[in-house]
Design a protein around this motif. Structure first.
Motif, PDB file in Angstrom:
ATOM      1  N   UNK A 166      22.505  -5.489   7.717  1.00  0.00           N
ATOM      2  CA  UNK A 166      22.397  -5.251   6.367  1.00  0.00           C
ATOM      3  C   UNK A 166      21.420  -4.353   5.694  1.00  0.00           C
ATOM      4  N   UNK A 167      20.444  -4.467   6.250  1.00  0.00           N
ATOM      5  CA  UNK A 167      19.365  -3.486   6.022  1.00  0.00           C
ATOM      6  C   UNK A 167      18.189  -3.782   5.366  1.00  0.00           C
ATOM      7  N   UNK A 168      18.294  -5.342   5.287  1.00  0.00           N
ATOM      8  CA  UNK A 168      16.984  -5.863   4.689  1.00  0.00           C
ATOM      9  C   UNK A 168      15.482  -5.818   5.126  1.00  0.00           C
ATOM     10  N   UNK A 169      15.576  -5.593   6.427  1.00  0.00           N
ATOM     11  CA  UNK A 169      14.276  -5.221   7.034  1.00  0.00           C
ATOM     12  C   UNK A 169      13.790  -3.790   6.669  1.00  0.00           C
ATOM     13  N   UNK A 170      14.715  -3.008   6.796  1.00  0.00           N
ATOM     14  CA  UNK A 170      14.242  -1.595   6.578  1.00  0.00           C
ATOM     15  C   UNK A 170      13.755  -1.289   4.952  1.00  0.00           C
ATOM     16  N   UNK A 171      14.522  -2.270   4.339  1.00  0.00           N
ATOM     17  CA  UNK A 171      14.400  -2.276   2.754  1.00  0.00           C
ATOM     18  C   UNK A 171      13.042  -3.055   2.437  1.00  0.00           C
ATOM     19  N   UNK A 172      12.708  -4.129   2.922  1.00  0.00           N
ATOM     20  CA  UNK A 172      11.753  -4.749   2.471  1.00  0.00           C
ATOM     21  C   UNK A 172      10.217  -4.572   3.362  1.00  0.00           C
ATOM     22  N   UNK A 173      10.304  -4.073   4.655  1.00  0.00           N
ATOM     23  CA  UNK A 173       8.958  -3.682   5.367  1.00  0.00           C
ATOM     24  C   UNK A 173       7.799  -3.315   5.088  1.00  0.00           C
ATOM     25  N   UNK A 174       8.176  -1.995   4.067  1.00  0.00           N
ATOM     26  CA  UNK A 174       7.008  -1.286   3.489  1.00  0.00           C
ATOM     27  C   UNK A 174       6.113  -2.152   2.603  1.00  0.00           C
ATOM     28  N   UNK A 175       7.014  -2.612   1.564  1.00  0.00           N
ATOM     29  CA  UNK A 175       6.394  -3.337   0.442  1.00  0.00           C
ATOM     30  C   UNK A 175       5.623  -4.624   0.932  1.00  0.00           C
ATOM     31  N   UNK A 176       6.220  -5.470   2.025  1.00  0.00           N
ATOM     32  CA  UNK A 176       5.593  -6.550   2.220  1.00  0.00           C
ATOM     33  C   UNK A 176       4.404  -6.300   3.226  1.00  0.00           C
ATOM     34  N   UNK A 177       4.395  -5.357   4.233  1.00  0.00           N
ATOM     35  CA  UNK A 177       3.565  -5.162   5.203  1.00  0.00           C
ATOM     36  C   UNK A 177       2.511  -4.066   4.627  1.00  0.00           C
ATOM     37  N   UNK A 178       2.867  -3.064   3.880  1.00  0.00           N
ATOM     38  CA  UNK A 178       2.103  -1.723   3.609  1.00  0.00           C
ATOM     39  C   UNK A 178       2.203  -0.853   4.797  1.00  0.00           C
ATOM     40  N   UNK A 179       3.139  -1.101   5.876  1.00  0.00           N
ATOM     41  CA  UNK A 179       3.288  -0.110   7.003  1.00  0.00           C
ATOM     42  C   UNK A 179       4.548   0.287   6.942  1.00  0.00           C
ATOM     43  N   UNK A 180       4.773   1.805   7.203  1.00  0.00           N
ATOM     44  CA  UNK A 180       6.194   2.313   7.218  1.00  0.00           C
ATOM     45  C   UNK A 180       6.616   2.253   8.382  1.00  0.00           C
ATOM     46  N   UNK A 181       8.082   2.384   8.390  1.00  0.00           N
ATOM     47  CA  UNK A 181       9.026   2.581   9.501  1.00  0.00           C
ATOM     48  C   UNK A 181       8.836   3.954  10.210  1.00  0.00           C
ATOM     49  N   UNK A 182       8.535   4.061  11.348  1.00  0.00           N
ATOM     50  CA  UNK A 182       8.263   5.227  11.782  1.00  0.00           C
ATOM     51  C   UNK A 182       9.337   6.004  12.789  1.00  0.00           C
ATOM     52  N   UNK A 183      10.020   4.932  13.321  1.00  0.00           N
ATOM     53  CA  UNK A 183      11.248   5.149  14.269  1.00  0.00           C
ATOM     54  C   UNK A 183      12.029   4.343  14.307  1.00  0.00           C
ATOM     55  N   UNK A 184      13.570   4.616  14.224  1.00  0.00           N
ATOM     56  CA  UNK A 184      14.546   3.647  14.120  1.00  0.00           C
ATOM     57  C   UNK A 184      15.510   4.088  15.732  1.00  0.00           C
ATOM     58  N   UNK A 185      15.961   3.011  16.388  1.00  0.00           N
ATOM     59  CA  UNK A 185      16.630   3.114  17.486  1.00  0.00           C
ATOM     60  C   UNK A 185      18.168   2.989  16.778  1.00  0.00           C
ATOM     61  N   UNK A 227       9.406   3.802   1.738  1.00  0.00           N
ATOM     62  CA  UNK A 227       7.923   4.193   2.318  1.00  0.00           C
ATOM     63  C   UNK A 227       7.590   5.713   1.899  1.00  0.00           C
ATOM     64  N   UNK A 228       8.369   5.997   1.009  1.00  0.00           N
ATOM     65  CA  UNK A 228       7.807   7.425   0.412  1.00  0.00           C
ATOM     66  C   UNK A 228       8.131   8.646   1.155  1.00  0.00           C
ATOM     67  N   UNK A 229       7.084   9.108   1.805  1.00  0.00           N
ATOM     68  CA  UNK A 229       7.290  10.298   2.837  1.00  0.00           C
ATOM     69  C   UNK A 229       7.358   9.648   4.263  1.00  0.00           C
ATOM     70  N   UNK A 230       7.830  10.572   5.055  1.00  0.00           N
ATOM     71  CA  UNK A 230       8.090  10.334   6.394  1.00  0.00           C
ATOM     72  C   UNK A 230       6.741  10.155   7.155  1.00  0.00           C
ATOM     73  N   UNK A 231       6.388   9.338   7.749  1.00  0.00           N
ATOM     74  CA  UNK A 231       4.977   9.147   8.527  1.00  0.00           C
ATOM     75  C   UNK A 231       5.092   9.307   9.950  1.00  0.00           C
ATOM     76  N   UNK A 232       4.255  10.394  10.347  1.00  0.00           N
ATOM     77  CA  UNK A 232       4.182  10.692  11.630  1.00  0.00           C
ATOM     78  C   UNK A 232       3.176   9.902  12.581  1.00  0.00           C
ATOM     79  N   UNK A 233       3.037  10.049  13.808  1.00  0.00           N
ATOM     80  CA  UNK A 233       2.156   9.480  14.517  1.00  0.00           C
ATOM     81  C   UNK A 233       0.813  10.281  14.703  1.00  0.00           C
ATOM     82  N   UNK A 234      -0.283   9.885  15.142  1.00  0.00           N
ATOM     83  CA  UNK A 234      -1.625  10.591  15.236  1.00  0.00           C
ATOM     84  C   UNK A 234      -1.560  11.380  16.442  1.00  0.00           C
ATOM     85  N   UNK A 235      -0.747  12.625  16.226  1.00  0.00           N
ATOM     86  CA  UNK A 235      -0.259  13.337  17.589  1.00  0.00           C
ATOM     87  C   UNK A 235      -1.375  14.340  18.066  1.00  0.00           C
TER      88      UNK A 235
END
Length: 509
Positions: A254-273, A87-95
């Motif tokens: 295994x990490x597949x979701x974290x590594x694939x999601x940005x490229x496929x959806x164009x949306x960054x992961x913002x939080x992780x539990x 995802x490149x840079x860390x993405x914040x919410x619209x605070x």
């Protein structure tokens, strides 16, 4: 998380590290292993192909930088491309939005309700937000009760939903109630399904239209791998998600979701539990995750965790005690309990560069959680006077009582006392005790950070890691503090253990 990927990539980089130059043949060989590692991690095959092509193009086109060996240069390229992949840079919410409206969407069981509570706590703690929780899932049994329970734990207001109400009406009315209460953060916990259907999507689209949330966060279980990416793509097409929350990142996914999601959806992961507790939520930093995958640790996250739990005044007082050699078992016990709040010891130690490899080499010899429990049991069996005056523990009858009270051998009590004294000397030396000068000890050469106290080194807030070999002066580390643990040493130890067992059997016969 990412452990198998880390191991495969580590082995690949080790092989490349011995090469004198980077050429098409060894790059091709290295990339083949990288491709297999990513596919095994359940990364989307299109994403893998694109990633490998980009690394290959750069590896063949870039000149090896001065001061770097060919293998190191290849790692640098992989690291930079991994950051982009994540995802490149860390993405914040619209605070800046007032109120900030977050709509939580995803399949049933992905963790939307718990994530709603975690985000409410995180934004209240970090940004002073006043949250309002809205249970809009009227279909799942106990969904409303679950969010009400979380609201009580967090001491935040919650909309009084009932199962006979319409979800769209709940969300619309909640906006009015939140304004009346002066809340500036509204979290809509929407319904999920076991799979995507039109009725669900229409309901979510209506909530979006009526409430106009600034953020639509898709919540996905990281354990589902590529399936999470496929579902995220569907939600994005229908609703236009603004970001992703990945849950169960502390598991063995295994990490597949974290590594694939940005490229496929164009949306960054913002939080992780990263755990079950409400406090166990982290911002997703692509550069830090890439660093973890490549076995380089994640010191920034570790320091932030320490700063969040360690009070500045307490840290200063502790630093002064260490410098004056007044650090006692009572301080150590309190410090150890604070350390436990930061997460599992194994997880924390893996954030320290190189520690992951040491722990792998040690195998069953490195069980920090068990060692911490035993250490805590021994200290808890001491009287308050004994904790504050460790010199009283020279008495054999006291040691015997402590050993019986904690269910350990007297030898274990002796080892703890001995190592505690050694640790105190090391910490005093690091803190500049005696001559008043600061010394460059284990962490003394690092810059001072706010929140960790005057003479406290960066990692001072995490000092005292019981039972970890290879860490000077820490309980359980006396022998290994003087040398680096090698595979040869471990083999010798294992051989001695086997010989002891054989001798015992012979004696019994």
């Amino acid at each position: 998380m990412f452990e198998s990927l880390q191991e495969r990539l580590g082995a690949t980089f080790s092989r490349l590290g011995g090469k004198k130059t980077l050429d098409e043949n060894n790059i091709k060989e290295g990339l083949r292993e990288v491709r297999l590692a990513l596919l095994e991690a359940d990364v989307n095959f299109k994403v893998v192909k694109r990633f490998v092509d980009q690394v290959k193009e750069r590896a063949l086109g870039d000149e090896v930088l001065k001061g770097l060996e060919p293998g190191q240069h290849f790692i640098k390229i992989v690291n930079e491309e991994l950051i982009e992949l994540l995802g490149g840079e860390q993405q914040d919410l619209d605070l800046k939005a007032r109120p900030l409206k977050l709509m939580m969407v995803g399949l049933q069981g992905s963790g939307k309700t718990t994530s709603s509570g975690k985000i409410a706590l995180f934004l209240r703690k970090q940004h002073g937000k006043k949250p309002y929780l809205v249970p809009a899932d009227v279909y799942r049994p106990a969904a409303i009760d679950q969010l009400n329970t979380l609201a009580r734990q967090l001491d935040v207001p919650v909309y009084p939903s009932t199962t006979d109400m319409n979800p769209v009406d709940i969300c619309k009315d909640a906006l009015v109630k939140a304004e009346e209460l002066g809340c500036d953060l509204i979290l809509f916990d929407t319904a999920g399904r076991l799979h995507i259907d039109e009725k669900l999507m229409d309901e979510l689209a209506n909530i979006k239209r009526e409430c106009q949330p600034q953020e639509i966060l898709f919540v996905a279980d990281a354990m589902t791998g590529q399936d999470a990416v496929t579902v995220a793509e569907s939600f994005n097409d229908k609703l236009g998600i603004t970001g992703v929350v990945l849950t169960k990142m502390d598991g063995d996914a295994r990490g597949g979701a974290a590594l694939s999601i940005k490229t496929v959806t164009g949306r960054s992961v913002k939080f992780v539990g990263v755990g079950e507790k409400l406090s166990e939520l982290e911002l997703f930093h692509p550069d830090r995750i890439a660093s973890r995958i490549l076995g380089m640790g994640d010191m920034m996250t570790l320091i932030e965790k320490a700063q969040s739990e360690i009070d500045e005044e307490e840290a200063k007082a502790l630093a002064e005690k260490m410098a004056k050699a007044e650090f006692d078992f009572e301080d150590f016990l309190g410090h150890m309990r604070k350390l436990k709040k930061l997460g599992s010891m194994e997880g924390l130690l893996k954030m320290i560069p190189g520690m992951g490899n040491i722990m792998k080499q040690l195998g069953d010899n490195a069980l920090p959680e068990d060692e911490m429990k035993r250490t805590e049991a021994i200290i808890s069996s001491m009287t308050l006077k004994e904790r504050r005056q460790p010199e009283l523990l020279k008495n054999a009858s006291r040691k015997d009582r402590i050993a019986r009270g904690s269910g350990v051998k007297i030898a274990d009590v002796n080892a703890l006392i001995k190592n505690f004294k050694q640790m105190s000397k090391v910490m005093q030396s690091m803190m500049g005790g005696g001559d008043g000068k600061k010394k460059k000890g284990l962490f003394g050469g690092l810059p001072k950070l706010p929140g960790l106290g005057g003479g406290m080194p960066d990692m001072g807030a995490l000092g005292g890691m019981p039972g970890m070999p290879g860490m000077p002066g820490m309980p359980g580390a006396e022998e290994e503090s003087r040398r680096t643990v090698s595979k040869k040493t471990l083999k010798e130890r294992q051989k001695k253990k086997l010989n002891k067992k054989k001798n015992k059997k012979k004696r019994k016969k």
